[in-house]
Write a protein that holds these residues in place. Sequence first.
Motif, PDB file in Angstrom:
ATOM      1  N   ARG A   1      39.260  42.570  44.352  1.00 23.36           N
ATOM      2  CA  ARG A   1      38.260  42.535  43.352  1.00 23.36           C
ATOM      3  C   ARG A   1      37.641  43.900  43.080  1.00 23.36           C
ATOM      4  O   ARG A   1      37.179  44.545  44.144  1.00 23.36           O
TER       5      ARG A   1
ATOM      6  N   TYR B 276      40.855  41.756  38.994  1.00 17.22           N
ATOM      7  CA  TYR B 276      41.053  40.760  40.109  1.00 17.22           C
ATOM      8  C   TYR B 276      42.697  41.012  40.383  1.00 17.22           C
ATOM      9  O   TYR B 276      43.293  40.959  39.154  1.00 17.22           O
TER      10      TYR B 276
ATOM     11  N   ASP C 175      33.668  35.249  38.075  1.00 17.22           N
ATOM     12  CA  ASP C 175      33.870  34.911  39.507  1.00 17.22           C
ATOM     13  C   ASP C 175      34.482  33.398  39.962  1.00 17.22           C
ATOM     14  O   ASP C 175      35.538  33.197  40.568  1.00 17.22           O
TER      15      ASP C 175
END
Length: 189
Positions: free
Chosen positions: A121, A142, A180
């Motif tokens: 990330r 990501y 996230d």
Amino acid sequence: MTALSGFRLLLPPGWSRYRVDEDGRKQFIAKLSARLKQVGDPELDVRLRMLANAQWRRLEQTRTHSVYFPDREIDGLAHLPLSLAVRQHVAPAGTAFADDLGSLTRAAIETYDTAIGPIQRWQSDKAGSDDTAGITTRALGYGFGLPGSDERRGLVFLATIPYPDDADPVIVEGATELVDSIMETFRWR
């Protein structure tokens, strides 16, 4: 390059997926135009369709596979202006997928060990200029290495969160946490 491998991703209510191809572009532009007709500003409609078409060409050039947007009205749910794109990434011969992600960003890359394997990330903020002066864009990346492969292949998700320079930091952090949270639902099929 082989076709994009199968995966699942859970999205909040009001989000849609568009393939980055001609059909996906037409679907997205039609939905955008229908929403703008409700606003009643034909000039804005034309301008935003032109911008969307230009952005779609950039997505095609980067071989992006699909994009996800919050684009449907849900009662009581405010949508933030963000997007999520996915594409396959293949590292050069002799280089592991995770080691090559640095070629995609100058931001520091963190690795998280999870039940589905390591996830990379990164995050960066870029101030706007010219037409986008006063708008900062947060980019979140990501990386998910393809299990059982030659360790060179994987998927890269790139999220974009544009916000005014004077935006409440709590809202920006909330949008970051939302992305996230979405990425935590990623699973290979």
